[in-house]
Structures are given as C-alpha cells and as structure tokens.
Design an enzyme around this catalytic site. Structure first.
Site, PDB file in Angstrom:
ATOM      1  N   GLU A 294       0.728  -1.195  -0.354  1.00  0.00           N
ATOM      2  CA  GLU A 294      -0.092  -0.002  -0.022  1.00  0.00           C
ATOM      3  C   GLU A 294       1.365   1.233   0.186  1.00  0.00           C
ATOM      4  O   GLU A 294       2.136   1.194   0.685  1.00  0.00           O
ATOM      5  CB  GLU A 294      -1.035   0.324   0.659  1.00  0.00           C
ATOM      6  CG  GLU A 294      -1.840   1.524   1.616  1.00  0.00           C
ATOM      7  CD  GLU A 294      -2.426   1.509   2.785  1.00  0.00           C
ATOM      8  OE1 GLU A 294      -3.100   1.863   3.054  1.00  0.00           O
ATOM      9  OE2 GLU A 294      -1.682   0.227   4.077  1.00  0.00           O
ATOM     10  N   LYS A 364     -10.352   1.703  -1.398  1.00  0.00           N
ATOM     11  CA  LYS A 364     -10.250   1.021  -0.232  1.00  0.00           C
ATOM     12  C   LYS A 364     -11.718   2.025  -0.069  1.00  0.00           C
ATOM     13  O   LYS A 364     -11.709   3.167   0.364  1.00  0.00           O
ATOM     14  CB  LYS A 364      -8.968   2.027   0.503  1.00  0.00           C
ATOM     15  CG  LYS A 364      -9.139   1.586   2.023  1.00  0.00           C
ATOM     16  CD  LYS A 364      -7.829   1.910   2.822  1.00  0.00           C
ATOM     17  CE  LYS A 364      -7.696   1.724   4.130  1.00  0.00           C
ATOM     18  NZ  LYS A 364      -6.827   2.547   4.920  1.00  0.00           N
ATOM     19  N   CYS A 449      -5.328  -2.098   2.510  1.00  0.00           N
ATOM     20  CA  CYS A 449      -4.769  -2.340   4.724  1.00  0.00           C
ATOM     21  C   CYS A 449      -6.007  -2.336   6.017  1.00  0.00           C
ATOM     22  O   CYS A 449      -6.746  -3.630   5.879  1.00  0.00           O
ATOM     23  CB  CYS A 449      -4.986  -0.703   4.622  1.00  0.00           C
ATOM     24  SG  CYS A 449      -3.583  -0.484   6.685  1.00  0.00           S
TER      25      CYS A 449
END
Length: 599
Positions: A294, A364, A449
């Site tokens: 990431e 995300k 994440c």
C-alpha cells in the site's frame, strides 16, 4: 464485593486480555490468557448493584484494554490525538452504553436484576440468565465496536485465539462473534462456579443454585464439545486447489512519510523484485503476478501516468514492469473528477498489465476513522480548519465500487475441466488448441489495509465472485510488532469465514500467505527488506453459513435484548396488580357506602 475490589477485578481483567492479544511478548497472542481474561470481569459484574456501576465498570474495562493493546496508535504521525485519543473515547463510550445492560431489571417496582437472587422458586431461572447474559452483552459490545464509521475491531476476544486453530474454525458459521460468545461463556461458567463454591455453606438457596449450575455447565460443555468436533472436522477436511498463483510479494520496509519522493522506494522494490525473478528463472518457475505494498506510489493517478513513464530516472516504473512482462498490483492514490467539490481521492490498489500499462484501480472502502476519513472534510472551510489548526489534511473518499482483477494463473492439482466442452468447426484447429491449452484466470479482490479486518467489506467481495484476497498494507508507521500482528490476526479470520486463501503484501510486515483454514503457508519476517516467491492456492469456490447469513448471531442476541427491555417496561408484578386492584375495590366500596348513607 466492595467498589475498590470491583475496580481491581476490572483492571486485572483488562491487563490479562491485553496480554492475551498479539503483543511484543506473545507474537500471535495467547489463547490461555484470552480464556481466563474475563473471569475477574464476571466476578465484578456479578456484584453490580445499579445501572451506574455497570456502565462505569465496563467503561473502565473497555478503555483500559484499548490503551494497553493499541498504544501504538500514538505513533500515527500528526493524527495521534485523534487516532488514540478519539478511539479510546469512542471505545469507552460503547463500553459505557453496553454496561447499562448489565443491570437490566426484571421488575420496575423493586428493581431486581438478573444479577440478584429473586426467590427460591426463581433461583433456577436467575442463575441461567446471569451466566448467559454476560456473554450476550459482551458480544453486543464487540459487534457495536466493530461496525460503522468509527469501527475498530482490534482488542476483541477473538484476537487472542489465533493459535487455537480448532476453535477458530467456528468462524465460517458465526464469524468471530461465536468465538467471543464461547470464550465469554467459559469465563462466566468458571467464575460462577467459583462464587457458588464459596457461597454453598453460607446461603440457604445455594444448593438449589448449584443444581441448576450443574445442568447449565453440562449443556455448555456439550456446546464446547460440538465446537471442538466441528473444528477438528474442518481442519482435517481436504481442500481442492483448482488453480494457483505464483506471486512475488515485496516488503520494502520503507517509511513513505520520511521521503520527499517515492524514487528510492520504487528502486528498492525493483531490486527486490528482480532478485526474485532471477531466482524463478534459475528454477524454471513461471511468475504470474508481482505485488507491492500500500502507498508505494506517492503521486496520484491518472495525472501521474506520464510521471511514472519517466521516473525514476534510473529506470522508470512503466519500463521496469514492461521488461518483467508480468502483471503488477501495487498501492497508490487515484483522483476521480475535475477540481472542485465533486473531486474524489481514493486510497487504491492499482493493476498494471504485463506491458506496464495502468489498467484500473480498487478504492479502499473502509477508511481509518478520523485520519483517512474525517466527516465533512470535503468542504473547504472544514479542510482549511483541519490543515491550519490541527495541522492535518485528510481527503480520502471511501471506495464506491467492488472491483476485481482477473489474472492468468496455473492449473492446480485439483483443476476441474469445464462441465461442457464445445468443439466447433466454426473455429480453426489452431484456435481450438490454444483455447484448450490456455491458462485459467483467477478473479482477485484487493482489500486495502484496514479493509481486510471487516467482514462487511470482504463478505460482498467474496459473494460477488472473489476467488482470492490479496491485501496490500502499510503499517510501517507503528514501529511495533503488536500493530503488525494484531492486524494480521484480525485479517486471518476472513480466510476461515469464507473458506478462501489470502496473501498480504505489507510494507514492513506481516507479509504472509494463508490457506482457507487460516494456516500460514509462507511468510516474511517483519521490519526487513525482503521479497519472496509464494504459491497461493485457489480453492474451489464454496459458500459458507457466514457468507450467506452474515452477522446473524449478534443480530439474534440484540433482538433478544430488545425483547427483554420491552418485557421489563410493560411487565407488572403480580403483587403490584393485586395491590392496584385492592385500591380500586376500596375506592369503589367507599363511594358505595357514602352514597347509601351508611357512614
């Protein structure tokens, strides 16, 4: 039990639970500490005498666990005051609200609660309620804590249980909440047994209670045995790997916050990748995909597309991917829309094809609350205030699409031929041969994440066709083993819940490959510059109870709680009814006597 002793039990419980979670001493946590951690909590809960006491004790427990286990949030750059302070406040508030349920009364008149002896006749009901109510409230607490905008699924009981592999297999039915319920039930049974043992010589009703306790303990033991048998069956059950991916996972161990450009990080990643490509070549091994972590790209696409065709000067990113002739997945940010209020910035996973061309992104979905995502930060006055007063700028937007990347893969040992094979003279023999010999494709989802810790993100990804989870993460800012391993343990439950494999490529760790039972197949040591060639099995797609029904267990427990609350509100004691009817009768009699002139 005195108030001081209650607070001591609560603090002792919080310390034990924090030790049971992954930390600097116990890398993957300690199931033993997890199992016993709530015993002191139950002993304090058993002696709660008011709503206020229940709320305050749970607040102390929730806040203490959070501060002891998630202390590393204080290292989150300029966001520490928000990430640690605000999350501790929010966790404590949820604990406070949950603690109110501990003293749920069953009579509005005498305020008797499930924690108190009611009568000889109802002793049996009360002890069952008391023991079962504790895990019920604790599951509701963890459910509220782990969902919504401020969701924070760290510091949960299930986080202590990773090494108890048999127990964890329950997650494909109940998610992590079944694990929490069984663990809290074990603690309440043990603590209640200890209390009854010492009460037996002193209380008149203790023998009645002990008999009911024995029956409840037997029923609970039967439940635990069923969970153990089911977990054993799942662990021993063979899994069919119909496809596989040979992947290079790259762990740069580079702090992007300390670098003005991403040139050094890219060059380091290129070096680690090239070493593994040379190793694969020497072993005649085909590599299907390369994954970097990431945020390894500093400049946002699509505006930065030309930049990465020219930088780094030593060898541009696009040139390097083209030379490797392999698809890449790596992390960066993506801007969508023209400058102005409608513009959106996404923390993303990018897909580049084997020619080095940018093909698309996944944004995300679950942003870090009060860090990546701050309410109303899209408005200029709020953004200016955050930047000038608090010295932070947070402008990420939650992803608004489920995106899959399809990658060519290898045939697994259990590869299944298509159920229907059409041999048509409409196509040439050459085309037919190429089609029959072509590599199968794998549909990959790339939770970024924080995403991999939330079933509400991963469940729809799996439901809509994801065959493998490939997570990219950057937890390098934490500088602690606790942060890296707690994140890993949280994400590992997704593989069990949906019976799929997962690979994690993390900047500083924990980079790992998991099978569909949560077992580690390959990994890299944390906080080291390393890369690894790993094989990710792709299992036959199967549905699970948890995939179909989601969080059904906390939902049922919450409905049961609402029922009890409504029942408490509308219920009237028999004595109260008799007393009311007697007053009405006396009043009517007086009117009758007065009217007849009898007095």
């Amino acid at each position: 039990m005195s108030r001081i002793l209650q607070v001591f039990c609560i603090l002792f419980s919080a310390v034990i639970l924090s030790i049971g979670l992954p930390n600097e001493l116990y890398t993957f946590g300690s199931p033993l500490f997890g199992l016993i951690s709530l015993i002191p909590f139950y002993l304090a809960y058993r002696n709660i005498k008011s709503y206020k006491a229940g709320a305050l004790l749970f607040l102390i427990h929730a806040t203490t666990v959070h501060l002891l286990s998630s202390f590393w949030l204080a290292f989150f750059k300029d966001f520490a005051a928000l990430t640690l302070g605000a999350s501790a406040f929010g966790t404590g508030a949820i604990g406070f609200i949950s603690g109110l349920l501990f003293f749920l009364p069953f009579s509005r008149k005498n305020k008797s609660s499930i924690l108190e002896d009611y009568s000889k006749q109802k002793q049996s009901i009360w002890i069952v309620y008391r023991v079962l109510w504790f895990p019920t409230v604790y599951v509701i607490y963890e459910w509220i804590k782990s969902n919504g905008f401020i969701a924070y699924p760290w510091g949960t009981i299930s986080g202590t249980m990773y090494r108890f592999r048999i127990f964890c297999q329950l997650a494909d039915i109940t998610g992590t909440y079944g694990i929490t319920f069984c663990t809290a039930l074990f603690a309440s049974l043990v603590a209640e047994g200890i209390s009854l043992y010492y009460e037996l010589p002193h209380k008149e009703n203790a023998f009645v209670a002990s008999g009911q306790y024995a029956r409840l303990a037997f029923a609970s033991l039967s439940l635990f045995i069923l969970v153990f048998v089911y977990g054993t069956y799942r662990l021993l059950e063979p899994s069919k790997a119909v496809k596989s991916l040979n992947v290079i996972l790259v762990q740069q161990n580079a702090d992007p916050w300390k670098q003005d450009t991403d040139n050094e990080t890219i060059l380091l990643s290129q070096k680690l990748t090239k070493e593994k490509l040379d190793e694969a070549l020497s072993q005649a091994k085909t590599i299907d995909l390369v994954v970097w972590s990431e945020g390894c790209l500093k400049y946002a696409y699509p505006l930065a597309e030309n930049h990465y065709k020219n930088y780094p000067l030593e060898k541009s990113l696009s040139t390097f991917i083209n030379e490797c002739n392999i698809p890449f997945i790596l992390g960066g940010s993506y801007i969508r829309g023209n400058p102005g209020p409608g513009r959106k910035l996404f923390n993303s996973a990018f897909l580049f094809d084997q020619n080095g061309e940018f093909r698309g992104y996944y944004g995300k979905n679950h942003l870090v609350p009060l860090a990546e995502g701050i309410p109303f930060s899209e408005y200029r006055p709020v953004a200016d205030f955050l930047k000038k007063v608090i010295h932070i700028s947070a402008g990420f937007t939650p992803g608004d699409q489920y995106t899959f990347f399809e990658i060519p893969s290898q045939r697994g040992p259990d590869f299944l031929l298509p159920e229907v094979n059409v041999i048509s003279l409409k196509e040439s023999l050459y085309t037919q041969t190429k089609r029959e010999e072509s590599s199968p494709y794998v549909r990959i989802s790339t939770p970024v994440c924080f995403d991999d810790s939330f079933p509400d993100i991963c469940r729809p990804l799996r439901k809509k066709g994801s065959e493998v989870f490939i997570n990219i993460t950057d937890d390098s800012w934490s500088k602690t083993k606790s942060s890296e391993m707690q994140h890993f343990v949280n994400s590992s439950f997704r593989t069990i819940e949906y019976r799929t494999s997962m690979a994690r490529s993390c900047n500083s760790g924990y980079s790992v490959v998991l099978d569909n039972k949560g077992n580690i197949l390959a990994d890299l040591p944390i906080f080291e510059e390393k890369a690894s060639i790993v094989n990710i099995p792709v299992y036959e797609w199967k549905s699970t109870v948890y995939l179909r029904l989601g969080n059904w267990l906390p939902g049922i427990l919450l409905l049961f709680t609402f029922y009890l609350m409504i029942y408490t509100f509308v219920k009237k004691d028999k004595n109260e009814i008799v007393h009311t009817e007697r007053k009405k009768l006396i009043k009517i009699s007086k009117k009758y006597i007065k009217k007849r002139g009898l007095i």
